[in-house]
Design a protein around this motif. Structure first.
Motif, short mmCIF file in Angstrom:
data_model
loop_
_atom_site.label_atom_id
_atom_site.label_comp_id
_atom_site.label_asym_id
_atom_site.label_seq_id
_atom_site.Cartn_x
_atom_site.Cartn_y
_atom_site.Cartn_z
N GLY A 16 0.85 4.89 -5.68
CA GLY A 16 -0.57 4.58 -5.79
C GLY A 16 -0.86 3.09 -5.89
O GLY A 16 -1.99 2.69 -6.15
N LYS A 46 -1.70 -0.45 -4.59
CA LYS A 46 -2.34 -1.11 -3.46
C LYS A 46 -2.78 -2.49 -3.90
O LYS A 46 -3.80 -2.66 -4.58
CB LYS A 46 -3.53 -0.30 -2.94
CG LYS A 46 -4.15 -0.87 -1.66
CD LYS A 46 -5.26 0.03 -1.15
CE LYS A 46 -5.84 -0.52 0.16
NZ LYS A 46 -6.93 0.34 0.68
N ASN A 71 0.88 -1.17 0.00
CA ASN A 71 0.00 0.00 0.00
C ASN A 71 0.91 1.22 0.00
O ASN A 71 1.26 1.76 1.05
CB ASN A 71 -0.92 0.00 1.22
CG ASN A 71 -1.94 1.13 1.17
OD1 ASN A 71 -1.98 1.90 0.21
ND2 ASN A 71 -2.75 1.26 2.22
N ASP A 72 1.34 1.62 -1.20
CA ASP A 72 2.33 2.68 -1.35
C ASP A 72 1.68 3.95 -1.87
O ASP A 72 1.30 4.03 -3.04
CB ASP A 72 3.43 2.22 -2.31
CG ASP A 72 4.51 3.26 -2.50
OD1 ASP A 72 5.01 3.76 -1.49
OD2 ASP A 72 4.84 3.58 -3.66
N PRO A 73 1.54 4.98 -1.05
CA PRO A 73 0.86 6.21 -1.47
C PRO A 73 1.63 6.97 -2.54
O PRO A 73 1.03 7.72 -3.33
CB PRO A 73 0.76 7.02 -0.17
CG PRO A 73 1.84 6.48 0.71
CD PRO A 73 1.96 5.03 0.38
N LYS A 74 2.96 6.81 -2.62
CA LYS A 74 3.75 7.55 -3.61
C LYS A 74 3.44 7.09 -5.03
O LYS A 74 3.32 7.89 -5.95
CB LYS A 74 5.24 7.41 -3.31
CG LYS A 74 5.68 8.13 -2.04
CD LYS A 74 7.19 8.06 -1.87
CE LYS A 74 7.64 8.84 -0.64
NZ LYS A 74 9.11 8.78 -0.47
#
Length: 473
Positions: free
Chosen positions: A211, A213, A206-209
């Motif tokens: 995107g 998931k 789940n990597d916000p940088k």
């Protein structure tokens, strides 16, 4: 914004929006897989490809390169694949503030197509590889002086595709025949056109940088998810670019394998969608004509995904800067193997064995007393197309190399014996040998295969398009 091309990759340059950013780097990897597909796929694809050729932009690079270039030593074909971050046209939404900046490329892959249609290899050059940079003409006609130390990805910024070709040729002495340059606009369409690409994750991400998931395990991804997967850096692996390159190589192998084996090339609708997605984002040299592509397709027709290999040029930490890499001692021998790649061995003459190497199962034992010899010989045999396993050390050392075989493998043994330079004892039935398998006991008299140079030896860490997607995850 820092104007030094060496640091451009780290700029978070997109406009605030849900669309993924810095996808340009990834498109070079897509270009590898799909260039291979266009070259080695069914000839039925050619008609569709020809119709799509009108989408392709062309650039004349020969005039910029001049006559002083490496000589061709064989009929192999070397195509330089580049990913460009141009913000022209529909690419502007990925960073409008960079619209007027010169495009860059952090993806440089040399696609080597062996003579005779035997195999293809995508050779990746890391973006932060430090090399001597030759002088290059800029797009405006001025000259950028030669540099003793420069980061390889600045070549494209300095002088476009011609400068990258000149740089690759200068460090490898390999003649580059053509180039393909792709931007990121068609990425989502490409991955959708093949019906998604299979990937395998070693853990939940789940990597916000980026995107990305996705849960641990296998998935089939396309579009936005595929773009997030190939650009994620810190959410998977050790965070290094070399680790990301390995993941992208596996992705490209899976993409090529999917396109070659899943009916994409035989489905007119899917094929047209795929070719349009590729060609609308493609620039090539003027000499890469439809006829050249047709000739390549004829030569490579029927090549399996197992013969499509991906490697990173031999390199290690740069002595002057641990954050950069430099060519290792293994680089020049590797370049030499690529330069001297010869046509795959012909079938044995009448009267000898007619069993091709691809149908011969070989088990290699080390009887030489030299540490690691069985593994090296196994790699050489595999590069010639044999099905190889390593049996370990022989019960005792031997001066003479021996070829032994199990029931039903006498003709297979003759195929192997014909490639051994040291005049081994005649192939003999082995006591307790496995049916259908040839045992090679490597003696102290071993030098190399007679056909050495007919293929490029197996490289450390190489990936094949046929590999299990969950291998080493």
């Amino acid at each position: 914004m820092n104007s030094n091309p060496m640091y451009m990759e780290y700029v978070d340059d997109a406009d605030p929006q849900p669309a993924p950013r810095r996808g340009w780097r990834i498109l070079g990897w897509v270009c590898v897989g799909l260039s291979a597909v266009m070259v080695v796929g069914s000839l039925a694809a050619y008609g569709v490809y020809r119709k799509a050729m009108g989408n392709i932009s062309h650039e004349d690079v020969n005039a910029q390169l001049g006559p002083n270039r490496p000589k061709k030593l064989n009929s192999a074909m070397n195509i330089l694949l580049l990913g460009s971050d141009t913000r022209a046209g529909s690419n502007a939404k990925y960073g409008r503030q960079m619209k007027n900046e010169p495009p860059r490329s952090d993806t440089m892959i040399l696609l080597h197509l062996s003579p005779g249609g035997g195999q293809a290899m995508g050779i990746s050059f890391p973006r932060d590889l430090i090399i001597p940079m030759p002088s290059c003409k800029t797009r405006k006609g001025t000259v950028v002086p030669a540099q003793s130390r420069a980061q390889i990805n600045s070549a494209f910024t300095n002088g476009g595709a011609a400068c990258v070709i000149k740089t690759i040729e200068s460090i490898s002495n390999i003649r580059v025949d053509h180039f393909m340059q792709v931007d990121f606009a068609g990425f989502k369409t490409i991955t959708k056109a093949v019906g998604g690409v299979p990937v395998c994750l070693p853990k939940d991400v789940n990597d916000p940088k980026s995107g990305l998931k996705l849960s641990k395990g296998q998935h089939k991804i396309s579009g936005e998810t595929a773009l997030a997967y190939v650009r994620v850096r810190h959410g998977l692996g050790d965070g290094s670019d070399t680790d990301r390159i390995k993941r992208q190589q596996k992705f490209m192998g899976a993409l090529a394998s999917k396109a070659m084996s899943a009916g994409v090339l035989s489905n007119p609708k899917s094929l047209l969608q795929l070719m349009n997605a590729v060609t609308k984002s493609l620039t090539t040299d003027k000499e890469l004509t439809p006829q050249v592509m047709m000739d390549l397709a004829q030569e490579m027709q029927g090549m399996s995904s197992g013969k499509l290999r991906f490697v990173t040029v031999p390199s290690g930490p740069d002595a002057a800067d641990p954050n950069r890499v430099a060519l290792s001692a293994a680089a020049q021998p590797f370049f030499s193997a690529v330069r001297n790649d010869k046509t795959v061995p012909k079938e044995p003459k009448a009267g000898g064995s007619k069993i091709p190497p691809s149908q011969v199962r070989v088990r290699v034992y080390n009887g030489s007393g030299i540490n690691g010899q069985a593994g090296r010989v196994a790699d050489d045999l595999e590069s010639q197309g044999f099905q190889v396993t390593v049996g370990g050390n022989a019960p005792s050392t031997t001066t003479t190399t021996k070829v032994l075989y199990g029931s039903g493998a006498d003709q297979q043994a003759q195929t192997l014996a014909g490639l051994i330079p040291s005049k081994p004892q005649p192939a003999a039935r082995g006591t307790g040998a496995t049916p259908g398998v040839v045992d090679l006991v490597v003696g102290r008299d071993w030098t190399n295969l007679k056909s050495a140079g007919a293929g490029i030896p197996k490289q450390q860490g190489e990936i094949r398009a046929s590999d299990d997607i969950c291998k080493d995850t």
